[in-house]
Design a protein around this motif. Sequence first.
Motif, PDB file in Angstrom:
ATOM      1  N   LEU A  57       0.810  -1.221   0.000  1.00  0.00           N
ATOM      2  CA  LEU A  57       0.000   0.000   0.000  1.00  0.00           C
ATOM      3  C   LEU A  57       0.841   1.267   0.000  1.00  0.00           C
ATOM      4  CD1 LEU A  57      -2.738  -1.152   2.534  1.00  0.00           C
ATOM      5  CD2 LEU A  57      -2.988  -0.852   0.067  1.00  0.00           C
ATOM      6  N   LYS A 105       3.854   1.748  -1.574  1.00  0.00           N
ATOM      7  CA  LYS A 105       4.903   1.668  -2.595  1.00  0.00           C
ATOM      8  C   LYS A 105       5.080   3.002  -3.316  1.00  0.00           C
ATOM      9  CE  LYS A 105       1.690  -0.467  -5.719  1.00  0.00           C
ATOM     10  NZ  LYS A 105       0.720  -0.534  -4.654  1.00  0.00           N
ATOM     11  N   ARG A 150       3.632   3.184  -8.676  1.00  0.00           N
ATOM     12  CA  ARG A 150       2.221   2.789  -8.725  1.00  0.00           C
ATOM     13  C   ARG A 150       1.639   2.748 -10.133  1.00  0.00           C
ATOM     14  NH1 ARG A 150      -0.443   3.421  -3.868  1.00  0.00           N
ATOM     15  NH2 ARG A 150       0.869   4.172  -2.195  1.00  0.00           N
ATOM     16  N   GLY A 154       1.450  -2.334 -10.496  1.00  0.00           N
ATOM     17  CA  GLY A 154       1.323  -1.333  -9.440  1.00  0.00           C
ATOM     18  C   GLY A 154      -0.120  -0.928  -9.191  1.00  0.00           C
ATOM     19  N   ARG A 155      -0.872  -0.750 -10.271  1.00  0.00           N
ATOM     20  CA  ARG A 155      -2.289  -0.391 -10.110  1.00  0.00           C
ATOM     21  C   ARG A 155      -3.076  -1.538  -9.480  1.00  0.00           C
ATOM     22  NH1 ARG A 155      -0.965   2.213 -14.835  1.00  0.00           N
ATOM     23  NH2 ARG A 155      -1.619   0.491 -16.155  1.00  0.00           N
ATOM     24  N   ASP A 193      -1.877  -3.932  -7.667  1.00  0.00           N
ATOM     25  CA  ASP A 193      -1.412  -4.108  -6.298  1.00  0.00           C
ATOM     26  C   ASP A 193      -2.092  -3.103  -5.370  1.00  0.00           C
ATOM     27  OD1 ASP A 193       0.366  -5.411  -4.368  1.00  0.00           O
ATOM     28  OD2 ASP A 193       1.307  -3.445  -4.250  1.00  0.00           O
ATOM     29  N   THR A 194      -2.277  -1.887  -5.849  1.00  0.00           N
ATOM     30  CA  THR A 194      -2.911  -0.850  -5.038  1.00  0.00           C
ATOM     31  C   THR A 194      -4.385  -1.159  -4.780  1.00  0.00           C
ATOM     32  OG1 THR A 194      -1.391   0.840  -5.828  1.00  0.00           O
ATOM     33  CG2 THR A 194      -3.499   1.609  -4.943  1.00  0.00           C
ATOM     34  N   TYR A 195      -5.079  -1.631  -5.819  1.00  0.00           N
ATOM     35  CA  TYR A 195      -6.533  -1.787  -5.710  1.00  0.00           C
ATOM     36  C   TYR A 195      -7.013  -3.215  -5.463  1.00  0.00           C
ATOM     37  CZ  TYR A 195      -6.437   2.962  -7.399  1.00  0.00           C
ATOM     38  OH  TYR A 195      -6.184   4.307  -7.523  1.00  0.00           O
ATOM     39  N   SER A 253      -2.881  -5.837  -2.532  1.00  0.00           N
ATOM     40  CA  SER A 253      -2.611  -5.390  -1.161  1.00  0.00           C
ATOM     41  C   SER A 253      -3.880  -5.330  -0.309  1.00  0.00           C
ATOM     42  CB  SER A 253      -1.896  -4.041  -1.166  1.00  0.00           C
ATOM     43  OG  SER A 253      -0.597  -4.197  -1.684  1.00  0.00           O
TER      44      SER A 253
END
Length: 143
Positions: A108, A110, A113, A118-119, A121-123, A126
């Motif tokens: 969260l 990182k 993003r 990265g996107r 992982d963010t939404y 994670s």
Amino acid sequence: MQVVLAVILSALLIAIGVVHLYWMLGGRKGMSIALPSHGDGSGKPLFKPGRFEIGAVIVLFWAAALLVLMYADVIPAIGPPRLPRLAAWALVIVFAIRAIGEFHYLGLFKRYRTSPFGRLDTYVYSPLCLVMSGLTWWMIGVS
């Protein structure tokens, strides 16, 4: 309630293991968005796991699913009596650490993003780890 939480959590862990099994058997769909890539915009993955590494991940996810089911007495426990409880606490910690991340490519907090990974992982990745950590913590607290 504890059994319901254990079944939900173990189903998630088994499903994640099945996706990894697909990759281990040669499937490539979704693999590019499942690996973090360099922050230079090249899209080159930071690492390329082999079949052995993917297989190890599968074993870990499926073993975690079994230990969660053992903790909730859905299936009989094997090994030392405290193993399911220790494993459940380990899952709380491991998934929380994964959700927080390592501050560069993962988690969260990182720095990078904007890659497809990265996107997601963010939404997705994670937050899912945070949910699995919370579900496990809740399952432990119910007992």
